[in-house]
Design an enzyme around this catalytic site. Structure first.
Site, mmCIF file in Angstrom:
data_model
loop_
_atom_site.group_PDB
_atom_site.id
_atom_site.type_symbol
_atom_site.label_atom_id
_atom_site.label_comp_id
_atom_site.label_asym_id
_atom_site.label_seq_id
_atom_site.Cartn_x
_atom_site.Cartn_y
_atom_site.Cartn_z
ATOM 1 N N VAL A 1 94.585 77.784 -13.980
ATOM 2 C CA VAL A 1 95.070 78.649 -12.892
ATOM 3 C C VAL A 1 94.016 79.726 -12.620
ATOM 4 O O VAL A 1 93.658 80.494 -13.522
ATOM 5 C CB VAL A 1 96.405 79.326 -13.277
ATOM 6 N N GLY B 1 98.831 89.289 -4.819
ATOM 7 C CA GLY B 1 100.042 88.462 -4.776
ATOM 8 C C GLY B 1 99.795 86.961 -4.640
ATOM 9 O O GLY B 1 100.733 86.174 -4.656
ATOM 10 N N LEU B 2 98.511 86.571 -4.529
ATOM 11 C CA LEU B 2 98.234 85.147 -4.297
ATOM 12 C C LEU B 2 98.507 84.270 -5.515
ATOM 13 O O LEU B 2 99.046 83.163 -5.393
ATOM 14 C CB LEU B 2 96.766 84.971 -3.904
ATOM 15 N N TYR C 1 102.464 85.625 -16.394
ATOM 16 C CA TYR C 1 103.354 84.460 -16.443
ATOM 17 C C TYR C 1 104.791 84.868 -16.768
ATOM 18 O O TYR C 1 105.739 84.284 -16.263
ATOM 19 C CB TYR C 1 102.839 83.446 -17.464
HETATM 20 C C1 LIG Z 1 95.753 85.461 -13.613
HETATM 21 C C2 LIG Z 1 95.509 85.362 -12.113
HETATM 22 C C3 LIG Z 1 95.651 83.875 -11.690
HETATM 23 C C4 LIG Z 1 96.548 86.212 -11.385
HETATM 24 O O1 LIG Z 1 96.362 86.048 -9.995
HETATM 25 P P1 LIG Z 1 96.529 87.313 -9.007
HETATM 26 O O2 LIG Z 1 96.483 86.798 -7.627
HETATM 27 O O3 LIG Z 1 95.552 88.355 -9.375
HETATM 28 O O4 LIG Z 1 97.990 87.801 -9.398
HETATM 29 P P2 LIG Z 1 99.072 88.424 -8.405
HETATM 30 O O5 LIG Z 1 98.425 89.461 -7.567
HETATM 31 O O6 LIG Z 1 99.791 87.336 -7.713
HETATM 32 O O7 LIG Z 1 100.051 89.133 -9.437
HETATM 33 C C5 LIG Z 1 101.451 88.841 -9.507
HETATM 34 C C6 LIG Z 1 102.091 89.840 -10.435
HETATM 35 O O8 LIG Z 1 101.527 89.708 -11.749
HETATM 36 C C7 LIG Z 1 100.893 90.939 -12.123
HETATM 37 N N1 LIG Z 1 99.658 90.581 -12.813
HETATM 38 C C8 LIG Z 1 98.596 89.920 -12.311
HETATM 39 N N2 LIG Z 1 97.667 89.742 -13.265
HETATM 40 C C9 LIG Z 1 98.166 90.303 -14.382
HETATM 41 C C10 LIG Z 1 97.671 90.458 -15.710
HETATM 42 N N3 LIG Z 1 96.488 89.982 -16.082
HETATM 43 N N4 LIG Z 1 98.465 91.095 -16.603
HETATM 44 C C11 LIG Z 1 99.683 91.568 -16.242
HETATM 45 N N5 LIG Z 1 100.198 91.469 -15.000
HETATM 46 C C12 LIG Z 1 99.439 90.836 -14.088
HETATM 47 C C13 LIG Z 1 100.645 91.694 -10.846
HETATM 48 O O9 LIG Z 1 100.584 93.066 -11.066
HETATM 49 C C14 LIG Z 1 101.835 91.287 -10.023
HETATM 50 O O10 LIG Z 1 102.978 92.016 -10.422
HETATM 51 P P3 LIG Z 1 104.188 92.332 -9.389
HETATM 52 O O11 LIG Z 1 104.736 91.000 -8.927
HETATM 53 O O12 LIG Z 1 105.148 93.124 -10.209
HETATM 54 O O13 LIG Z 1 103.547 93.103 -8.266
HETATM 55 C C15 LIG Z 1 94.116 85.897 -11.713
HETATM 56 O O14 LIG Z 1 94.010 87.229 -12.134
HETATM 57 C C16 LIG Z 1 92.966 85.100 -12.290
HETATM 58 O O15 LIG Z 1 92.517 84.129 -11.709
HETATM 59 N N6 LIG Z 1 92.478 85.550 -13.462
HETATM 60 C C17 LIG Z 1 91.301 84.897 -14.086
HETATM 61 C C18 LIG Z 1 91.617 83.507 -14.573
HETATM 62 C C19 LIG Z 1 92.743 83.501 -15.587
HETATM 63 O O16 LIG Z 1 92.786 84.299 -16.510
HETATM 64 N N7 LIG Z 1 93.663 82.512 -15.401
HETATM 65 C C20 LIG Z 1 94.788 82.324 -16.285
HETATM 66 C C21 LIG Z 1 94.370 81.452 -17.428
HETATM 67 S S1 LIG Z 1 95.718 81.171 -18.568
#
Ligand SMILES: CC(C)(COP(=O)(O)OP(=O)(O)OC[C@H]1O[C@@H](n2cnc3c(N)ncnc32)[C@H](O)[C@@H]1OP(=O)(O)O)[C@@H](O)C(=O)NCCC(=O)NCCS
Length: 174
Positions: free
Chosen positions: A111, A121-122, A154
């Site tokens: 992911v 939010g994506l 998650y």
């Molecule tokens: C993890 C990832 C997919 C999240 O995507 P994103 O688009 O930044 O997340 P969103 O903006 O949709 O966040 C959704 C919610 O989760 C929260 N959130 C996002 N990343 C978070 C984190 N690392 N820790 C805690 N909360 C997090 C946001 O604050 C948001 O909360 P809300 O719904 O209360 O407003 C992205 O940060 C990413 O690609 N990270 C690097 C790759 C990675 O680590 N992938 C997961 C491997 S297991």
């Protein structure tokens, strides 16, 4: 605020030729966060392995042999990519895939949202899209392996850590 336009229906308010493509699920975007960017999700878009590698590079993941990545994609049950449209160009800005036994279980892998689009939010919508697709195939046991820094991400989506004390276990070669 981001959401998927009527989850799983095509849109839309755009006049580009892409709007007629059934394989694109357009995401409604807040112009304050995304400007005039257009983004869609697809389960059918061809994945350029080099572009996927660049996306994974952008979040600092270790590189993997491309022939193995190709094989992993070929044998995945569900592959979802997110695309940004700018003019007549498109760029992959998100990705996730799932493996499955096609009946009971699916596991989500890889992911990723490009840093330029994170915290808008994506990622949440991408995960909801994955889960909807799996649920529409009557797969009810969806699992994943979370890096420690994204457990909360998650958890907010409804994933439970160690349900009823069940532990994920790993075997690695010596
Ligand atoms: C993890 C990832 C997919 C999240 O995507 P994103 O688009 O930044 O997340 P969103 O903006 O949709 O966040 C959704 C919610 O989760 C929260 N959130 C996002 N990343 C978070 C984190 N690392 N820790 C805690 N909360 C997090 C946001 O604050 C948001 O909360 P809300 O719904 O209360 O407003 C992205 O940060 C990413 O690609 N990270 C690097 C790759 C990675 O680590 N992938 C997961 C491997 S297991």
């Amino acid at each position: 605020m981001v959401w998927l336009q009527k989850l799983f229906t095509k849109t839309n308010n755009d006049n580009s030729s892409n709007a007629n493509d059934d394989n694109k699920d357009w995401v409604s975007l807040d112009p304050d966060k995304f400007g005039n960017t257009q983004i869609y999700f697809s389960t059918h878009e061809e994945i350029d392995l080099y572009e996927l590698e660049e996306l994974c590079d952008s979040v600092g993941w270790a590189r993997r042999p491309l022939r193995k990545v190709r094989k992993a994609l070929e044998h995945s049950y569900l592959v979802v990519s997110a695309w940004e449209i700018r003019g007549n160009k498109k760029a992959m800005i998100g990705f996730a895939r799932a493996t499955s036994d096609h009946a009971f279980n699916a596991t989500i892998w890889d992911v990723v949202i490009h840093p330029r689009f994170q915290n808008k939010g994506l990622g949440k919508v991408l995960m909801q899209y994955m889960i909807r697709k799996l649920r529409s195939d009557d797969i009810s046991n969806v699992t994943l392996f979370a890096d420690p820094q994204v457990v909360e991400f998650y958890r907010r989506l409804g994933f439970i850590l160690d349900p009823e004390g069940i532990k994920g276990m790993f075997w690695y070669p010596d």
